[in-house]
Design an enzyme around this catalytic site. Sequence first.
Site, PDB file in Angstrom:
ATOM      1  N   GLY A   6       0.792  -1.229   0.000  1.00  0.00           N
ATOM      2  CA  GLY A   6       0.000   0.000   0.000  1.00  0.00           C
ATOM      3  C   GLY A   6       0.819   1.270   0.000  1.00  0.00           C
ATOM      4  N   SER A   7       1.636   1.464   1.014  1.00  0.00           N
ATOM      5  CA  SER A   7       2.336   2.744   1.078  1.00  0.00           C
ATOM      6  C   SER A   7       3.631   2.699   0.274  1.00  0.00           C
ATOM      7  CB  SER A   7       2.632   3.119   2.537  1.00  0.00           C
ATOM      8  OG  SER A   7       3.372   2.126   3.168  1.00  0.00           O
ATOM      9  N   HIS A  15      11.394  -3.882   7.124  1.00  0.00           N
ATOM     10  CA  HIS A  15      11.819  -3.157   8.323  1.00  0.00           C
ATOM     11  C   HIS A  15      13.306  -2.867   8.297  1.00  0.00           C
ATOM     12  CE1 HIS A  15       8.063  -5.157   9.772  1.00  0.00           C
ATOM     13  NE2 HIS A  15       7.825  -3.884  10.006  1.00  0.00           N
ATOM     14  N   CYS A  22       7.494   6.236  15.962  1.00  0.00           N
ATOM     15  CA  CYS A  22       6.473   6.658  16.914  1.00  0.00           C
ATOM     16  C   CYS A  22       5.136   6.738  16.187  1.00  0.00           C
ATOM     17  CB  CYS A  22       6.776   8.050  17.441  1.00  0.00           C
ATOM     18  SG  CYS A  22       8.355   8.168  18.226  1.00  0.00           S
ATOM     19  N   CYS A  30       0.668  -8.117   9.717  1.00  0.00           N
ATOM     20  CA  CYS A  30       2.112  -8.102   9.900  1.00  0.00           C
ATOM     21  C   CYS A  30       2.430  -7.880  11.370  1.00  0.00           C
ATOM     22  CB  CYS A  30       2.751  -6.996   9.061  1.00  0.00           C
ATOM     23  SG  CYS A  30       2.137  -5.367   9.454  1.00  0.00           S
ATOM     24  N   HIS A  90      -4.336  -7.662   5.022  1.00  0.00           N
ATOM     25  CA  HIS A  90      -2.894  -7.696   5.238  1.00  0.00           C
ATOM     26  C   HIS A  90      -2.624  -7.738   6.731  1.00  0.00           C
ATOM     27  CE1 HIS A  90       1.278  -6.556   5.455  1.00  0.00           C
ATOM     28  NE2 HIS A  90       0.944  -5.522   6.193  1.00  0.00           N
ATOM     29  N   GLU A 107      -0.532   5.882  -0.757  1.00  0.00           N
ATOM     30  CA  GLU A 107      -0.923   6.386   0.560  1.00  0.00           C
ATOM     31  C   GLU A 107      -0.197   7.679   0.995  1.00  0.00           C
ATOM     32  OE1 GLU A 107      -0.998   3.218   3.527  1.00  0.00           O
ATOM     33  OE2 GLU A 107      -1.782   1.790   2.065  1.00  0.00           O
TER      34      GLU A 107
END
EC number: 2.1.1.14
Length: 750
Positions: free
Chosen positions: A429-430, A690, A513, A640, A638, A481
Amino acid sequence: MSTVAFPTTTIEGYPRIGAQRELKRALESYWSGQIDADTFRSTTRALRIDTYNHLRDLGLSEPYAIPADVALYDHVLETALTVGLVAGGTDLDEEFALARGTATRVPLEMTKWFDTNYHYLVPEVAAGQEITPVPDRIVRIVEEAREAGHQVRPYLVGPVTLLALSKPVEWSLLPALVDAYAQVFAALRQAGVEWVQVAEPIVVADVDTPDADIARYLGEAWSTLLGADARPNVYLTTPYGAADAALPVLGELKPEALHVDLSPWTLQATPDYVEQVRTHVAPETHLVAGLIDGRNVWAADLAERTEILTTLGATSVTTSTSLQHVPHTLKAERNLPVDVATWLAFADEKIAEALALSAGPQDAEVAFAASARVARTRAESPLRHDEAVAKRLGTLPAGQVQRQPLFAERQQAQREALNLPSLPTTTIGSFPQTPEIRQARAAHRNGTLSDAQYKEALQQEIKQVIELQEEIGIDVLVHGEAERNDMVQYFAELLDGFVVTENGWVQSYGSRCTRPPIVYGDVSRPAPMTVEWATYAQSLSNKPVKGMLTGPVTILAWSFKRDDVPLSVSADQIGAALADEVRDLEEAGISIIQIDEPALRELLPLRAKDRPSYLDWAVRSFRLVAVDAKPTTQIHTHLCYSEFGQIIDAVAGLDADVTSIEAARSRMELLADIDETFHSEIGPGVWDIHSPRVPSVEEIVELLQAALRHVPAEHLWVNPDCGLKTRKYEEVEPSLRNLVAARDAVLAQR
Ligand SMILES: [Zn+2]
């Protein structure tokens, strides 16, 4: 052991990120090479000392009232390094390599810390491994504080919790690990420390290791540790819930001080907990009452809390959990609606509550009066109820809902309508949130960019993202997004019943954050939320562009929740609001809609007995979103951020047409849990987003081949683990090219 009394008022931990997110900035500047190690160390030292000063100024002025829970990246990694369960010494770069990986190393796995939205790093262990403690890591924290005039209370995760959270769970390491803790305790004592705080929250959760074994390991570990002479007093803590079966064991061990979580949330789940605590905690043990809720934002009802304190006869007050889960202070908020604002307490306000509770209704008369007023005005406020929402929810069927027709028939209809290639490629998505996007958003917020200019900037961004995906050869596109600051906050801003903060940042992991919104009342959708961006993106391509929604469980999980109605009520309301969005997207010509539920596992109750009813309402709220979707509309979901093995049946129960799920860090482990009951098509992530590493074609091919051993090719999708918003284009472009090349290579071999 010493004679310094345990403080009468304390907290379990304070946000580490800094009121101005100083830690985030220091970490990111160091990682990008803008500052060197010395500057990083002095900056983070200054942050710690400023925090101690701030806490003392707020009233935590007794010796050892301030916990030094000050990990740079994660407190589980910090403890693992200190006790030597993970080797790394005191080297900063080694610590960050473990946390984030490097060009040549994969990082440690990351997963949710209990039922919170904080992620810890999972220590990787092996039977018979070396365990060499590095007490200097913690001693220097104590010493630097002392030089600045503070007697802080060092913090460690306890040995039983640490092993239970490691991978694999290797109890044979316990004796050696306990010996390492003993050495760390001895070094703390040597350094003049009088109290150490050791958290054993594993006792509040049901884990793979049976309760009876956990109790035995606790007994073994702690009788040894408490039996040693050269140690500080031990403050053993049990945040995040009721210790239940372990409470008698902890009681018998008689640590010098014992913390219990007495938050409203915990007492709701375990109504007799106060009685249990009275029965099992020995008089020799100093009972520390965790009465101030550390993880939600509602102001405490001081009168009600005082009753519990009195019943227990406890003389020390603290928070139920670390305050790391709430924002720093309400003082930083200028735009909260006035009524709602008075109902809230963030970390600093909670410290004031704890102090008032310790002082009692006579000495803290003003605080008690204010608290009574808040409780009354909130109970009486009409803001919490919306008649129209109640009516709509009243028309929904009770129990589970089922989309029609069933999957097999839908799959056929979607194959014909969408005509996708084998092993279709997509992303989650992003796309990268570039500095330009952030600048545009900031400029729009402060009024220097008009609505029209902002829209234009976002459309420009969407256009580039679509063109890039076309050029790389992705099959199912996304709009990127760019308009979303955050996948939950974005929706919360557009839904009624939520408020959002300006500065309410809470650490999610490392330097990441989030600003959790606050659900304060009934939820509804006044207008479409995503349709404009999705239709613009779709107008630019002949390939399908996915509509992107965040699911009800995740919206709820990543928000501060109401404490005046069951969670299931808010979940149903959000589900109904999102169903309206699905209908509008379909009407606008969107044929694939993804409903993200990364937090499905996160709200899973820590106790097994509470799980089935949670999964029932969670799955129902998701299904409400899609229940009226057309058969040809392909619904994706989705997930995760954690392991889903345990709830794989519920994931199947979502009844999505395609499920993409994080799998790269754990090297496709989850696929072992997948069987014929899991009917949906599936995209196990093949790129760990990540980490800044670009995965090679060979590596992705290998993962896909591993996936194909469990999933038939007609059901397999090819996608990253999660969205790309935290990555840079330099990493995204080559990674996506490799992903498409790997798919092509696998197809060519077949
Ligand atoms: Zn994700």
